[in-house]
Design a protein around this motif. Sequence first.
Motif, PDB file in Angstrom:
ATOM      1  N   VAL A 131      53.251  97.093 -24.105  1.00  0.00           N
ATOM      2  CA  VAL A 131      52.782  96.516 -25.370  1.00  0.00           C
ATOM      3  C   VAL A 131      52.909  97.550 -26.488  1.00  0.00           C
ATOM      4  O   VAL A 131      53.312  97.229 -27.616  1.00  0.00           O
ATOM      5  CB  VAL A 131      51.320  96.036 -25.222  1.00  0.00           C
ATOM      6  CG1 VAL A 131      50.737  95.652 -26.570  1.00  0.00           C
ATOM      7  CG2 VAL A 131      51.269  94.849 -24.271  1.00  0.00           C
ATOM      8  N   ALA A 189      56.867  97.739 -27.222  1.00  0.00           N
ATOM      9  CA  ALA A 189      57.613  96.583 -27.730  1.00  0.00           C
ATOM     10  C   ALA A 189      56.716  95.465 -28.256  1.00  0.00           C
ATOM     11  O   ALA A 189      57.221  94.385 -28.570  1.00  0.00           O
ATOM     12  CB  ALA A 189      58.515  96.043 -26.620  1.00  0.00           C
ATOM     13  N   GLY A 190      55.436  95.713 -28.354  1.00  0.00           N
ATOM     14  CA  GLY A 190      54.518  94.650 -28.761  1.00  0.00           C
ATOM     15  C   GLY A 190      54.820  94.063 -30.124  1.00  0.00           C
ATOM     16  O   GLY A 190      54.552  92.883 -30.382  1.00  0.00           O
ATOM     17  N   VAL A 227      59.955  89.878 -29.472  1.00  0.00           N
ATOM     18  CA  VAL A 227      58.702  89.518 -28.813  1.00  0.00           C
ATOM     19  C   VAL A 227      57.911  88.572 -29.709  1.00  0.00           C
ATOM     20  O   VAL A 227      57.329  87.579 -29.249  1.00  0.00           O
ATOM     21  CB  VAL A 227      57.884  90.786 -28.483  1.00  0.00           C
ATOM     22  CG1 VAL A 227      56.520  90.417 -27.914  1.00  0.00           C
ATOM     23  CG2 VAL A 227      58.648  91.660 -27.510  1.00  0.00           C
ATOM     24  N   ASN A 283      57.045  89.431 -23.836  1.00  0.00           N
ATOM     25  CA  ASN A 283      57.359  90.858 -23.879  1.00  0.00           C
ATOM     26  C   ASN A 283      57.902  91.288 -22.515  1.00  0.00           C
ATOM     27  O   ASN A 283      57.154  91.652 -21.611  1.00  0.00           O
ATOM     28  CB  ASN A 283      56.092  91.650 -24.242  1.00  0.00           C
ATOM     29  CG  ASN A 283      56.387  93.108 -24.475  1.00  0.00           C
ATOM     30  OD1 ASN A 283      57.428  93.605 -24.074  1.00  0.00           O
ATOM     31  ND2 ASN A 283      55.465  93.790 -25.137  1.00  0.00           N
ATOM     32  N   THR A 286      65.354  93.947 -21.454  1.00  0.00           N
ATOM     33  CA  THR A 286      64.377  94.856 -22.069  1.00  0.00           C
ATOM     34  C   THR A 286      65.004  95.721 -23.164  1.00  0.00           C
ATOM     35  O   THR A 286      64.499  95.773 -24.283  1.00  0.00           O
ATOM     36  CB  THR A 286      63.751  95.781 -21.009  1.00  0.00           C
ATOM     37  OG1 THR A 286      64.790  96.466 -20.313  1.00  0.00           O
ATOM     38  CG2 THR A 286      62.922  94.990 -20.015  1.00  0.00           C
TER      39      THR A 286
END
Lengths: 226, 665
Positions: B55, B58-59, B64, B70, B320
């Motif tokens: 988080v 990449a939150g 996302v 995510n 990712t």
Amino acid sequence: MADEIPAADTRALGPVRLMETQEELAYELRAAEGAVFTGGRFLVGIGAFTFASLAFAYFYLRTSNNLGLWRPHHATAPTNYGAAVFAIVLADAMLTIIGAVRLRRGMVLDWQVAWWTAVGGNLLAIALQILILTRLGFDSGSSGYASCYIGWAVLNILLMLTTFYWLEVLLARAMRISRAVAEDGGPSQSRLPAARMFRASLDSATYFVVFGALIELLFWLLFYVL
Amino acid sequence: MAIRTTATHDLGTPGELPPEGVARARNRSPWLDFHVGTALVGAVAGFVIGHYIGVLIAGHDINVDNNGQNNVAICLSLGFGYLGWMAGIGGWNYPLAKMIGREPVGELPSSHWSRYFKYTLDHKVVGLQYVIGVLLFLFTGGLLAMGIRTELLNPVHHIIGPDRYIELVSEHGTVMMMMATSIVIGPLGNWLTPLMIGSRRMAFPRIEAFSFWTFIGGYMIILTAMPFGGFPTGWTGYAPLQTQASGGMDSYLCGFAVIGLGMITAGFNIAATVIHYRAPGMTWSRIPILTWSLLSTTSLLMFATPVLVMAGLFGILDRTALTAFYVNEHGGSSFLWEDLFWFFGHPEVYIMALPGFGIVGEMLPVFTRKPLFAYRVGAAGMIGVALLSFFVWQHHLFDSGINPDMRPLFMLTTELISIPTGFIYLVGMGTLWRSKIRFEVPMLFALALYFNFLIGGITGVYLSDVPVDVTVHGSFFVLAHFHYTIMGGLVFAFFGGIYYWWPKMTGKMLNKTLAKLHFWIMFIFFNFTFFPLLIVGLLGQPRRVFEYAHNLQGLNDFSSVSAYILGSSFLIFVWNFVWSTWINPVPAPANPWGSRGLEWQTPTPVPYWNFERIPVILSDPYRYGEPDPPPVADLGVPIGAAAAAQSFAAEVQLGLDEPGGSFRG
């Protein structure tokens, strides 16, 4: 100093008193040495198929060149850093080989200096490889080349970490057994089991480092030269 | 009275110095050590930490924000969860201790039942752990199969619905494939290999334990797929669906990568053991046929599985780090996944088939009292299958974009592989020829394998032909074919193997009546379940689709009801397993089947060190029917008996009398 265990416990534990003849000890030690030797070669085989997968992806996407997006504008990862990583890994491999040869001739200190330098070099190369990822100049998904490069960076870091770990463990091992085997010729000459197993692992590690250098050469050519 | 002992009495790597902390380890309760409970705590902690880091990373990423998913957090939570799991079981203790030159705490031989919940160096404990592990996989996959068959009871009225149906299919396929890769090599490979080759130990016992706990880690990861939304790709995980799928796809990719790691390490250890730890006299022409099959399989595990792990890594990077390995629109190719996946996926078929033939190859001579027919041909056939299996993967792409000019080549290689497979099959037939068969339960399973595999194998030969493959591709015909080879072959062999070696493994006989009931229900209803699916496949019913033509309902219902009964046969096995092992155990005779196998020459239960003396092998284990066959091994004479007579039998107390002279830790 031997620890002691009450006799009552030994019944529950089963045949804890294994009686082995000298021949059996020697036989199992040879087997263990051989397993480390073969294990090192297996590891190279496993590594070869691992990197072959990346090479396959590289050539597959390069040949397919979907939508002309294999490598638009001949975008290349930072060549100077890439060359530096390659040079360091190559130098590490040479130091590893030289160190192993020196050790075989009984020059333990030379070996330690060479291998500690190689360990430091490995860490430096890992740091540089991570630094490259911050200065790519292209997005990770912008092309086939970019994707393969990200894959290579991840694998290269893992490869260098493996090498770092193995070399470091052997250096720590040598320090640990040095006193025990000192009177028998030291880690390079001793016939004691601990020293023999150490040398078997060292031989396999050297082999693996050379493999790593060849991989580095191949992918340096693919990503920076071709 | 007190005796001297050291941690030399464990199965650590030879050459280790005396480990530290032995006295401490000895005195504490078995539960105050690393075990499955601490592993679960570690897994949960790792999962939470990984999620938190994900988080943080990449939150706030726009991707996302856009889709509310995510993938970085999911992958990191699964990755950290696995690391925590392994930390909690004590899997990192040894590698970390080595980094500072220290020996790990040694393992003491223990008869306490807690050892089955720990990271242990005893191959027999690991083997039994694997038995439970693969049954867990098998029954999970089986329950999912019941769900699939329930949905297919009616062509138009739905119980589960299309989305959930494809998730069930995908989860079932993946769980079963993961299980099938280890169902023999894990339980029987680990338990039997040292005993069959006359060794006291595995070459790399910690790697062996690592492979098992990694296998269970993979199980937990793949189970998280359902709460993360499942994955719609089937077990093959094809792109571009893979790239577009919800969070369950991350579980699939991470799960396969972790399981792959377990497979590689399991193969690595068994191969090194067979090559180097064979007893004196155990020449290559004397090793049991099961060991040959395991050795062939380990070569596939070591060299094909890395490709699967890499394919998974690329998929994880796509989801990712937003690379484009499998994204056509960004310079990638969805066919790249197919190539990499099947480069592993087809050898995997033989990873599953070869050990099954090895098991029945062990049983046939025992129950026919005849030597194994053409032993060398069988061993050569196994090597041939293993080698050729690397050159057939493109037949999975016959119908999905392969250059048509390449089809004949891969059709040829696929047909070629039926030749060494035929060798292996004929070894069994030759052994059965004119024999007086004892129809014991393991033998029934062995015979069932030959019956089922005949159907699976012949349909496979048809499928290798491009015209047939193109016609029935993606249909239930293909599904029935591979169920006949995998379940009809491998799973039957596994159960035969369990019935055969369970008396040796535990010293207890499984109930014969219940076992026969299990066999007959399983055999009959296996065929009732899958044979109709060959027909509905030929009539055009596609796989992985929740609806089908009305005229196929009868056959589908017949298959579904049969599947329920097939499933219930496993309940009989479980009841027998529990009843005969714990509730009403009946002690097994020392050698209930009258086998000449080396593993049966040891006492039951098998001692911690397997053999009091390293045996000297005198003949192969298949010389049945001879009037006066030589013994298989001399179990009482040490190596170099004459020399040994002059030497002394030394208690292994390494590092006591001779610093640095330690032999094991």
